[in-house]
Design a protein around this motif. Structure first.
Motif, mmCIF file in Angstrom:
data_model
loop_
_atom_site.group_PDB
_atom_site.id
_atom_site.type_symbol
_atom_site.label_atom_id
_atom_site.label_comp_id
_atom_site.label_asym_id
_atom_site.label_seq_id
_atom_site.Cartn_x
_atom_site.Cartn_y
_atom_site.Cartn_z
ATOM 1 N N LEU A 131 0.826 -1.211 0.000
ATOM 2 C CA LEU A 131 0.000 0.000 0.000
ATOM 3 C C LEU A 131 0.859 1.260 0.000
ATOM 4 C CD1 LEU A 131 -2.935 0.901 -0.005
ATOM 5 C CD2 LEU A 131 -2.909 0.806 2.487
ATOM 6 N N SER A 132 1.982 1.228 0.692
ATOM 7 C CA SER A 132 2.856 2.403 0.797
ATOM 8 C C SER A 132 3.496 2.801 -0.538
ATOM 9 C CB SER A 132 3.960 2.149 1.826
ATOM 10 O OG SER A 132 4.777 1.063 1.415
ATOM 11 N N GLU A 133 3.519 1.909 -1.526
ATOM 12 C CA GLU A 133 4.139 2.195 -2.828
ATOM 13 C C GLU A 133 3.126 2.418 -3.948
ATOM 14 O OE1 GLU A 133 6.946 -0.865 -3.851
ATOM 15 O OE2 GLU A 133 7.840 -0.852 -1.845
ATOM 16 N N ARG A 134 1.856 2.306 -3.650
ATOM 17 C CA ARG A 134 0.846 2.355 -4.710
ATOM 18 C C ARG A 134 0.650 3.731 -5.321
ATOM 19 N NH1 ARG A 134 -3.757 -1.835 -2.584
ATOM 20 N NH2 ARG A 134 -2.325 -3.550 -2.098
ATOM 21 N N SER A 135 0.742 4.785 -4.534
ATOM 22 C CA SER A 135 0.609 6.136 -5.101
ATOM 23 C C SER A 135 1.723 6.403 -6.099
ATOM 24 C CB SER A 135 0.632 7.190 -4.004
ATOM 25 O OG SER A 135 -0.541 7.119 -3.248
ATOM 26 N N ALA A 136 2.936 5.984 -5.769
ATOM 27 C CA ALA A 136 4.075 6.164 -6.679
ATOM 28 C C ALA A 136 3.870 5.353 -7.960
ATOM 29 C CB ALA A 136 5.378 5.763 -5.996
ATOM 30 N N LEU A 137 3.326 4.148 -7.832
ATOM 31 C CA LEU A 137 3.054 3.333 -9.014
ATOM 32 C C LEU A 137 2.019 4.014 -9.908
ATOM 33 C CD1 LEU A 137 3.448 0.704 -10.629
ATOM 34 C CD2 LEU A 137 1.625 -0.300 -9.211
ATOM 35 N N LEU A 138 0.963 4.546 -9.314
ATOM 36 C CA LEU A 138 -0.053 5.258 -10.090
ATOM 37 C C LEU A 138 0.546 6.452 -10.828
ATOM 38 C CD1 LEU A 138 -3.138 5.229 -7.706
ATOM 39 C CD2 LEU A 138 -3.004 4.209 -9.981
ATOM 40 N N MET A 139 1.378 7.224 -10.141
ATOM 41 C CA MET A 139 2.006 8.392 -10.787
ATOM 42 C C MET A 139 2.924 7.949 -11.927
ATOM 43 S SD MET A 139 2.612 11.048 -7.586
ATOM 44 C CE MET A 139 4.326 10.931 -7.791
ATOM 45 N N ARG A 140 3.570 6.825 -11.763
ATOM 46 C CA ARG A 140 4.494 6.343 -12.797
ATOM 47 C C ARG A 140 3.767 5.880 -14.049
ATOM 48 N NH1 ARG A 140 7.630 1.184 -13.004
ATOM 49 N NH2 ARG A 140 9.108 1.567 -14.655
ATOM 50 N N ILE A 141 2.645 5.177 -13.889
ATOM 51 C CA ILE A 141 1.959 4.638 -15.062
ATOM 52 C C ILE A 141 0.964 5.610 -15.688
ATOM 53 C CG2 ILE A 141 2.279 2.266 -14.320
ATOM 54 C CD1 ILE A 141 -0.584 2.161 -13.422
ATOM 55 N N ALA A 142 0.536 6.630 -14.958
ATOM 56 C CA ALA A 142 -0.480 7.564 -15.453
ATOM 57 C C ALA A 142 -0.157 8.150 -16.823
ATOM 58 C CB ALA A 142 -0.732 8.673 -14.433
ATOM 59 N N PRO A 143 1.067 8.635 -17.066
ATOM 60 C CA PRO A 143 1.333 9.229 -18.380
ATOM 61 C C PRO A 143 1.165 8.244 -19.547
ATOM 62 C CG PRO A 143 3.089 9.772 -16.832
ATOM 63 C CD PRO A 143 2.212 8.751 -16.174
ATOM 64 N N TYR A 144 1.242 6.965 -19.270
ATOM 65 C CA TYR A 144 1.146 5.958 -20.324
ATOM 66 C C TYR A 144 -0.282 5.523 -20.617
ATOM 67 C CZ TYR A 144 6.144 5.618 -19.624
ATOM 68 O OH TYR A 144 7.475 5.915 -19.530
#
Length: 108
Positions: free
Chosen positions: A62-75
């Motif tokens: 859960l602690s890494e999910r916001s970063a994952l969302l920000m990383r994949i959003a542009p794609y």
């Protein structure tokens, strides 16, 4: 001339099935899931998230999910504005009984 056979990497989305380390069988729910739903599911602490990149298949805490969302959003938000770096993401929702699992497959 020897050529190496093409290497096959794990792909729960392609297979339509993922069996976790506890032996739970997760089945693909439909095809690729809408971005709006993925954002909501990934932020839900009751939903498991799996990130697949080459041979690396790992649960995303859960602690890494916001970063994952920000990383994949542009794609995935707007195909016309996606980065030109040959990276791609596929997203899908899997179900096991009444539980959900989001699978994020990254390729390059």
């Amino acid at each position: 001339m020897d050529t190496e056979p093409e290497r096959s990497y794990p792909s729960p989305i392609r297979d339509g099935l993922f069996v976790d380390r506890d032996g739970v069988s997760w089945r693909l729910r439909g095809g690729e899931v809408r971005w709006r739903r993925v954002r909501r599911l990934i932020q839900d602490p009751e939903v498991d998230v799996l990130h697949v990149y080459l041979d690396d298949v790992r649960a995303v805490p859960l602690s890494e999910r916001s970063a994952l969302l920000m990383r994949i959003a542009p794609y995935v938000e707007d195909a016309r504005k996606r980065p030109e770096d040959h990276t791609d993401f596929r997203l899908a929702e899997f179900k096991a009984e009444s539980r959900s699992l989001v699978v994020v497959e990254e390729s390059c």
